[in-house]
Design a protein around this motif. Sequence first.
Motif, PDB file in Angstrom:
ATOM      1  N   ARG A 200       0.861  -1.161   0.000  1.00 17.10           N
ATOM      2  CA  ARG A 200       0.000   0.000   0.000  1.00 17.10           C
ATOM      3  C   ARG A 200       0.908   1.224   0.000  1.00 17.10           C
ATOM      4  NH1 ARG A 200      -4.324   1.558   4.814  1.00 17.10           N
ATOM      5  NH2 ARG A 200      -5.234   3.421   3.811  1.00 17.10           N
ATOM      6  N   ALA A 201       0.483   2.272  -0.737  1.00 15.60           N
ATOM      7  CA  ALA A 201       1.275   3.509  -0.800  1.00 15.60           C
ATOM      8  C   ALA A 201       0.326   4.675  -0.924  1.00 15.60           C
ATOM      9  CB  ALA A 201       2.238   3.482  -1.969  1.00 15.60           C
ATOM     10  N   ASN A 202       0.647   5.760  -0.249  1.00 12.94           N
ATOM     11  CA  ASN A 202      -0.236   6.910  -0.360  1.00 12.94           C
ATOM     12  C   ASN A 202       0.121   7.748  -1.587  1.00 12.94           C
ATOM     13  OD1 ASN A 202       2.091   8.175   0.445  1.00 12.94           O
ATOM     14  ND2 ASN A 202       1.153   9.388   2.073  1.00 12.94           N
ATOM     15  N   ALA A 203      -0.743   8.736  -1.874  1.00 15.78           N
ATOM     16  CA  ALA A 203      -0.590   9.554  -3.086  1.00 15.78           C
ATOM     17  C   ALA A 203       0.680  10.397  -3.043  1.00 15.78           C
ATOM     18  CB  ALA A 203      -1.822  10.443  -3.255  1.00 15.78           C
ATOM     19  N   HIS A 204       1.057  10.837  -1.842  1.00 16.73           N
ATOM     20  CA  HIS A 204       2.248  11.704  -1.762  1.00 16.73           C
ATOM     21  C   HIS A 204       3.513  10.946  -2.178  1.00 16.73           C
ATOM     22  CE1 HIS A 204       4.330  15.294  -0.415  1.00 16.73           C
ATOM     23  NE2 HIS A 204       5.275  14.486   0.083  1.00 16.73           N
ATOM     24  N   LEU A 205       3.602   9.682  -1.769  1.00 13.54           N
ATOM     25  CA  LEU A 205       4.752   8.885  -2.175  1.00 13.54           C
ATOM     26  C   LEU A 205       4.766   8.704  -3.681  1.00 13.54           C
ATOM     27  CD1 LEU A 205       7.230   7.224  -1.457  1.00 13.54           C
ATOM     28  CD2 LEU A 205       5.732   5.230  -1.150  1.00 13.54           C
ATOM     29  N   ALA A 206       3.544   8.468  -4.261  1.00 15.94           N
ATOM     30  CA  ALA A 206       3.466   8.333  -5.712  1.00 15.94           C
ATOM     31  C   ALA A 206       3.941   9.618  -6.391  1.00 15.94           C
ATOM     32  CB  ALA A 206       2.038   7.984  -6.130  1.00 15.94           C
ATOM     33  N   ASP A 207       3.520  10.763  -5.846  1.00 17.67           N
ATOM     34  CA  ASP A 207       3.969  12.043  -6.422  1.00 17.67           C
ATOM     35  C   ASP A 207       5.481  12.210  -6.273  1.00 17.67           C
ATOM     36  OD1 ASP A 207       1.412  12.690  -7.140  1.00 17.67           O
ATOM     37  OD2 ASP A 207       1.014  13.915  -5.350  1.00 17.67           O
ATOM     38  N   MET A 208       6.006  11.801  -5.138  1.00 15.50           N
ATOM     39  CA  MET A 208       7.451  11.931  -4.932  1.00 15.50           C
ATOM     40  C   MET A 208       8.220  11.144  -5.989  1.00 15.50           C
ATOM     41  SD  MET A 208       7.668  11.584  -0.772  1.00 15.50           S
ATOM     42  CE  MET A 208       9.441  11.442  -0.745  1.00 15.50           C
TER      43      MET A 208
ATOM     44  N   ASN B 289      13.472  -1.001  -6.454  1.00 18.13           N
ATOM     45  CA  ASN B 289      13.535  -0.636  -7.868  1.00 18.13           C
ATOM     46  C   ASN B 289      13.761   0.863  -8.043  1.00 18.13           C
ATOM     47  OD1 ASN B 289      12.998  -3.282  -8.304  1.00 18.13           O
ATOM     48  ND2 ASN B 289      11.197  -2.992  -9.598  1.00 18.13           N
ATOM     49  N   TRP B 290      13.290   1.674  -7.073  1.00 15.80           N
ATOM     50  CA  TRP B 290      13.449   3.130  -7.193  1.00 15.80           C
ATOM     51  C   TRP B 290      14.577   3.649  -6.333  1.00 15.80           C
ATOM     52  CZ3 TRP B 290       8.355   1.485  -5.349  1.00 15.80           C
ATOM     53  CH2 TRP B 290       7.516   1.104  -6.409  1.00 15.80           C
ATOM     54  N   THR B 291      15.219   2.768  -5.626  1.00 14.32           N
ATOM     55  CA  THR B 291      16.336   3.184  -4.764  1.00 14.32           C
ATOM     56  C   THR B 291      17.607   3.320  -5.594  1.00 14.32           C
ATOM     57  OG1 THR B 291      15.355   2.061  -2.868  1.00 14.32           O
ATOM     58  CG2 THR B 291      17.714   2.570  -2.751  1.00 14.32           C
TER      59      THR B 291
ATOM     60  N   PHE C  86      16.259   8.248  -3.888  1.00 13.59           N
ATOM     61  CA  PHE C  86      15.333   7.668  -4.835  1.00 13.59           C
ATOM     62  C   PHE C  86      15.670   8.177  -6.223  1.00 13.59           C
ATOM     63  CE2 PHE C  86      11.738   6.926  -1.592  1.00 13.59           C
ATOM     64  CZ  PHE C  86      11.972   5.566  -1.577  1.00 13.59           C
ATOM     65  N   VAL C  87      15.475   7.318  -7.219  1.00 15.79           N
ATOM     66  CA  VAL C  87      15.604   7.734  -8.613  1.00 15.79           C
ATOM     67  C   VAL C  87      14.192   7.873  -9.167  1.00 15.79           C
ATOM     68  CG1 VAL C  87      16.536   7.192 -10.882  1.00 15.79           C
ATOM     69  CG2 VAL C  87      17.783   6.497  -8.823  1.00 15.79           C
ATOM     70  N   ARG C  88      13.767   9.102  -9.402  1.00 10.36           N
ATOM     71  CA  ARG C  88      12.417   9.326  -9.893  1.00 10.36           C
ATOM     72  C   ARG C  88      12.228   8.778 -11.299  1.00 10.36           C
ATOM     73  NH1 ARG C  88       9.097  13.296  -8.303  1.00 10.36           N
ATOM     74  NH2 ARG C  88       8.869  13.951 -10.482  1.00 10.36           N
ATOM     75  N   ARG C  89      10.966   8.745 -11.667  1.00  7.81           N
ATOM     76  CA  ARG C  89      10.638   8.222 -12.995  1.00  7.81           C
ATOM     77  C   ARG C  89      11.331   9.028 -14.097  1.00  7.81           C
ATOM     78  NH1 ARG C  89       4.463   6.857 -15.060  1.00  7.81           N
ATOM     79  NH2 ARG C  89       5.070   5.577 -16.858  1.00  7.81           N
ATOM     80  N   ASP C  90      11.492  10.354 -13.882  1.00  7.76           N
ATOM     81  CA  ASP C  90      12.144  11.201 -14.894  1.00  7.76           C
ATOM     82  C   ASP C  90      13.673  11.180 -14.783  1.00  7.76           C
ATOM     83  OD1 ASP C  90      12.601  12.617 -12.595  1.00  7.76           O
ATOM     84  OD2 ASP C  90      11.418  14.374 -13.142  1.00  7.76           O
ATOM     85  N   GLY C  91      14.217  10.338 -13.926  1.00  9.51           N
ATOM     86  CA  GLY C  91      15.663  10.207 -13.785  1.00  9.51           C
ATOM     87  C   GLY C  91      16.280  11.126 -12.757  1.00  9.51           C
ATOM     88  N   ALA C  92      15.522  12.058 -12.213  1.00  8.21           N
ATOM     89  CA  ALA C  92      16.055  12.974 -11.213  1.00  8.21           C
ATOM     90  C   ALA C  92      16.338  12.218  -9.909  1.00  8.21           C
ATOM     91  CB  ALA C  92      15.073  14.115 -10.964  1.00  8.21           C
ATOM     92  N   ILE C  93      17.319  12.699  -9.192  1.00  8.70           N
ATOM     93  CA  ILE C  93      17.701  12.108  -7.904  1.00  8.70           C
ATOM     94  C   ILE C  93      17.100  12.942  -6.780  1.00  8.70           C
ATOM     95  CG2 ILE C  93      19.607  11.415  -6.433  1.00  8.70           C
ATOM     96  CD1 ILE C  93      19.473   9.863  -9.031  1.00  8.70           C
ATOM     97  N   MET C  94      16.476  12.266  -5.808  1.00  9.23           N
ATOM     98  CA  MET C  94      15.974  12.970  -4.641  1.00  9.23           C
ATOM     99  C   MET C  94      16.415  12.231  -3.382  1.00  9.23           C
ATOM    100  SD  MET C  94      11.892  12.050  -4.562  1.00  9.23           S
ATOM    101  CE  MET C  94      11.669  13.113  -3.158  1.00  9.23           C
ATOM    102  N   TRP C  95      16.707  13.005  -2.368  1.00 14.47           N
ATOM    103  CA  TRP C  95      17.108  12.440  -1.086  1.00 14.47           C
ATOM    104  C   TRP C  95      15.874  12.343  -0.161  1.00 14.47           C
ATOM    105  CZ3 TRP C  95      21.569  10.432   0.895  1.00 14.47           C
ATOM    106  CH2 TRP C  95      22.724  10.585   0.125  1.00 14.47           C
TER     107      TRP C  95
END
Length: 773
Positions: free
Chosen positions: A62-70, A85-87, A116-125
């Motif tokens: 289960r995942a909330n919408a904010h995580l999906a947006d992140m 997979n996103w780490t 995390f490696v976002r879907r667009d390839g950007a890196i976020m901490w």
Amino acid sequence: MSIEQGPATTTLRDIVPMIGRKKARQARVEEALREHERRLALTYEHAGIGIAEVDAEGRVLRANAHLADMLGYPPDELLGVSLFNWTHPADVEMDRAQLERQVAGKIGEYSLEKRFVRRDGAIMWVQVTSSGVRDADGHFLYAVRVQHDITERKRIEEALARRAEEQAALHRFTQQLQHARSLGDVYIAALDAIQRALRCERASILLFDGNGVMRFAAWRNLSDGYRAAVEGHSPWTADAEDPQPILLSDTEHADLSDELRRAVRAEGIDALAFIPVQESGRLLGKFMVYYDRAHAFGEAEIEVARTLAHQLGFGIERIRAQKAAQQLISIVESSHDAIVSKDLDGTIMTWNRGAERLFGYSAEDAIGRSITMLIPPDRRDEEPGILARIRKGEMVDHFETVRRRKDGSLFDISLTISPVRDAKGRIVGASKIARDISERKEAEARLKDSQRRLQELLAAIPAAIYTTDAEGRITYFNEAAVELAGRRPVIGEDRWCVTWKLLHPDGRPLPQEECPMAVSLREGRPVRGVEAVAERPDGTRVPFIPYPTPMLDANGKVVGGINMLVDVSERKQAETQQRILLNELNHRVKNNMQMLQSLLAAAGRQSHSSEARAILHEASSRVAAMAAAQRVLYDTPDATRFNAAQFLNAVCQTAAQAFSANIQVECDLDDVVLSNDMAMPLALIINELVTNAMKHGLHHRESNPIRVGLVRDAADLELFVGDDGPGFDLEAVRQNSSGLRLVEGLARQLRAKFEVTEKPTRCTVTFAPEGAG
């Protein structure tokens, strides 16, 4: 029916309402629970943090919408997918190990920071907090993971860390520059700081050389081929004012020449920067940074680069200044001249070894004392005047005076005194260079005495003599020169010659700038063997022979000239009389030879003996050859030498006249002048060989020419007579040919070598130009 319980009795009528109230309360509780769960779900979905529930393998339950947006995915695409997979690959192992410990019950909760490696390839901490949920028996059910976005915090921390690293690099660079002892030390420290502060893979330092060409001084991780390809390239000239950094974030699309782009791309450089290195407003060169990937240059990064460039320029100039100062100190200390400095009161401040040698005082003896200790009492008034001029900022150049040594002896000295200024340009003292000129003074005195004696000697010589400087201006003349020229030359104004007018011996005007003295000075050589005529102001003319000779200094440079003019008027008169006598003698000899030739010819015609006629004909032809030679000598202006070409043509024509008029004689002649002593032997040799060729070499083929020549062969001369006949063996015919024996005898007289070759015939006489004797 009743029920008794304790002391009271509860009836059915009482129980029914109680059950109803209990159900109502349960309904209210259930409704409240549903409302709580609804609110909890809404809170879960709309919380400002990313929340996920994952199983023991890390798959999302289960995942909330904010995580999906992140992460940039729709929520349904997250379900059933491993959170790893996103780490970021570098963080997977650390997170997985912690989750495994949590599943195993070794820890109940853990926190960590990961990317995390976002879907667009950007890196976020993110900061992750994982809490395990277990059943009543303690079995792991799932983990609740809360993800806080800390990218901005990490960016700030990274920026702060980078600023700290840059500051550390600059601080370290500054410290190293303070201890640098050579340019190599500066370059090493600079490259370390550049790579550390700007985090580049490669770097280099390039400086202008003496010709204004930018060349590599130091580098890191650059190939020889790349350096050779780009050395000399610079976006600025050495005199550029206010050059700015040039930043190329992506070399693939940068504005570069094709050649430079090929070199950069071949080296694997995707981004680079040119940072100007200056000091005191002067461009020294540049340093360059190179990146293996495209690189965006930030303002803070550019400012750090400017600071590094400033420090580098300061370090380079400091080392150069120290080196120059050390060289200056070495020059001063090793100078043979005395170099002394003093303040404006005349107190000695510095004293080099040259001063010790010249004046005899050690540095300890001199420093702190007044400069007047070196000045003789009768010259003490010179010092105030010198100091007054220094205070005005004037330079005292090559002031010749007398000074006193420690032992009291006096000597001639030349002083050059210059003002010394402080950093603000104020005059605070004077620098003095002192040179002992005692020997020069003595040499000048000797030279003056020598010049006086020379002039006395030149004045006593009866020939006209004068001297000039290197430009030909008259510097001296004796009275004999005045007498020959009929005028008194003007020292420093008349040039090249003392005469009023000059003429060639034939009377043509001779420009003074082309006179022998002018030629001698211009070409730096003595001029000999020429004659000229001087015309005096009164119109009389004097023939003379000049002997101009340049005077050279120790380096071979022309510094002047000396000329002697020999009056040859009497000799010319004697030569004229001699020419008259020679002409008369030659005329009589020529007439006698012609008469003898006529007598021999007449005797031959009258003789009845064929043998006698042949002998008389040969004698006649030989006398004719000698007469032809005599005619040439008679017509030659020089009484001792003759022109070989004119001579050879005359003798050949005379020999050919005895045969058919159709016989051709071809002559090959070099420009040769011979002594009169050689004329008659050569005339007889030519006559014999040409006559022999006409008799035996043509065989009635008169169209074939006889070839006669007199040419140079190395240092010797070669006389030859050739034809197209079969030739002859000299050994076989020598005894039967009086003509050939005559040729051999004459060749011996000339100390010549006589040779004969066959097919075609060629007779050769080889002799030295002065071989007669």
